[in-house]
Design an enzyme around this catalytic site. Structure first.
Site, PDB file in Angstrom:
ATOM      1  N   SER A   1      -5.604  -7.646   0.694  1.00  0.00           N
ATOM      2  CA  SER A   1      -4.200  -7.639   0.282  1.00  0.00           C
ATOM      3  C   SER A   1      -3.387  -8.492   1.251  1.00  0.00           C
ATOM      4  O   SER A   1      -3.534  -8.361   2.470  1.00  0.00           O
ATOM      5  CB  SER A   1      -3.646  -6.215   0.271  1.00  0.00           C
TER       6      SER A   1
ATOM      7  N   ASN B   1     -10.266   2.877  -4.210  1.00  0.00           N
ATOM      8  CA  ASN B   1     -10.011   1.699  -3.389  1.00  0.00           C
ATOM      9  C   ASN B   1      -9.288   2.138  -2.114  1.00  0.00           C
ATOM     10  O   ASN B   1      -8.243   2.780  -2.180  1.00  0.00           O
ATOM     11  CB  ASN B   1      -9.163   0.716  -4.207  1.00  0.00           C
TER      12      ASN B   1
ATOM     13  N   GLY C   1      -6.316 -12.736 -13.048  1.00  0.00           N
ATOM     14  CA  GLY C   1      -5.863 -13.639 -14.097  1.00  0.00           C
ATOM     15  C   GLY C   1      -6.600 -13.520 -15.411  1.00  0.00           C
ATOM     16  O   GLY C   1      -6.692 -14.496 -16.153  1.00  0.00           O
TER      17      GLY C   1
ATOM     18  N   PHE D   1       0.827  -1.224   0.000  1.00  0.00           N
ATOM     19  CA  PHE D   1       0.000   0.000   0.000  1.00  0.00           C
ATOM     20  C   PHE D   1       0.856   1.266   0.000  1.00  0.00           C
ATOM     21  O   PHE D   1       0.593   2.217   0.738  1.00  0.00           O
ATOM     22  CB  PHE D   1      -0.947   0.039   1.205  1.00  0.00           C
TER      23      PHE D   1
END
Length: 342
Positions: free
Chosen positions: A173, A137, A295, A113
């Site tokens: 995260s 975000n 992905g 971050f």
């Protein structure tokens, strides 16, 4: 074609240096009027009460500080998400912290971050000439104890609320210590309750409703996914983003940088994230829209996420390996009726 020629040169550079150089170049081209505007027309997709001009978005992480919004907007995205941003500026983890694994079309990051803080990000957002859908975000500072994490999210929500089309709450995260514990049922119940209460207050204060999305990890057991879905429904959350990066390294351990600590994205994440979307869709029953991420390296990968239950998709690692043409490639396929018809 241009990116196909440039990629080998960019891949000679350290991954983070190449990342910064690419964004700086895009920004310069945009400011000098040399960056063409790719407008991709599509039947709008309605989600979170918003009309997305096309279903392909930019995932958070590429433009952490909202410094390149105007340039990125010219690549044809239906929406852009910036961040993750925290209440106070922080440097993130020591470099090197971003690694390519080309043999697997993967990227590992342990950025932590790194960002300029919510106040500077909002300043950047206000200076951008972008008129489209913008997600911000938000996360917690690394030195904020987990028991005080809600305060960090509320600080960011209050400051982002007037300027964001929607706000994403990043609780997944792997690069901020203990952050993923916020996905546990007790912690998530408290966080969602506080966020919804504040969202209601801010809606009254500003006279408009800004939706809230929650971004979850791919490394969850089925029971955890079911519990999260139940809480999302209970608290009437507006969307869920599935998924963030993975801590799994199945089959990559023997590759250069394959076992670097951090979150893994790219092709090895494709099936894992799609499986989470499929499980969420089963529990949510279209009551809450799902944004598919993780992905997406081709239009078929994106289509698979839509068929699994996502309403929208986001790309990041695919851009690194395929270039900006990936956006129009995906949009062309997703805008065909067959994709949404199942």
């Amino acid at each position: 074609m241009t990116y196909t020629l440039l990629r080998p040169l960019l891949f000679l550079l350290d991954a983070e240096t190449a990342h910064t150089l690419t964004l700086d170049t895009l920004g310069l081209l945009q400011k000098t009027g040399l960056l063409p505007n790719r407008t991709i027309y599509c039947t709008p997709v309605r989600a979170m009460g918003l009309d997305f001009p096309n279903p392909v978005g930019l995932a958070a992480g590429l433009d952490k500080n909202g410094a390149y919004i105007s340039a990125l907007a010219r690549l044809g995205f239906g929406f852009i998400e910036v961040g993750t941003v925290t209440p106070r500026p922080q440097p993130g983890n020591p470099r090197p912290r971003l690694f390519r694994v080309p043999q697997a079309e993967a990227i590992t990051n342990r950025m932590g971050f790194n960002n300029v803080g919510i106040d500077k990000l909002i300043e950047n957002v206000r200076q951008a000439d972008y008129q489209g859908i913008l997600g911000i975000n938000i996360g917690k500072n690394a030195d904020t104890p987990l028991q005080n994490a809600i305060d960090d999210y509320l600080i960011c929500l209050r400051k982002a609320y007037p300027y964001a089309s929607y706000v994403t709450v990043n609780i997944s995260s792997p690069n901020t210590k203990q952050l993923r514990q916020l996905q546990n049922e007790t912690e998530l119940e408290q966080l969602l309750g506080a966020l919804k209460t504040e969202q209601t207050r801010l809606s009254d204060q500003h006279g408009h409703y800004t939706p809230l999305a929650i971004k979850i990890a791919p490394d969850l057991e089925s029971a955890q996914i079911e519990a999260i879905a139940s809480l999302l429904l209970k608290h009437r959350m507006d969307a869920v983003i599935a998924t963030n990066t993975t801590i799994a390294r199945d089959g990559l351990e023997h590759l250069p940088h394959g076992d670097e600590p951090g979150g893994l994205s790219g092709a090895p994440l494709t099936e894992r994230s799609t499986a989470v979307i499929r499980q969420l869709a089963m529990h949510l029953q279209q009551a809450i829209p799902i944004i598919g991420a993780g992905g997406i390296m081709s239009s078929l990968d994106a289509q698979a996420k839509i068929k699994a239950g996502a309403s929208l998709v986001q790309v990041y690692s695919g851009l690194i390996y395929r270039g900006p043409a990936l956006v129009s490639e995906i949009t062309s396929l997703l805008c065909s009726r067959s994709t949404y018809a199942g």
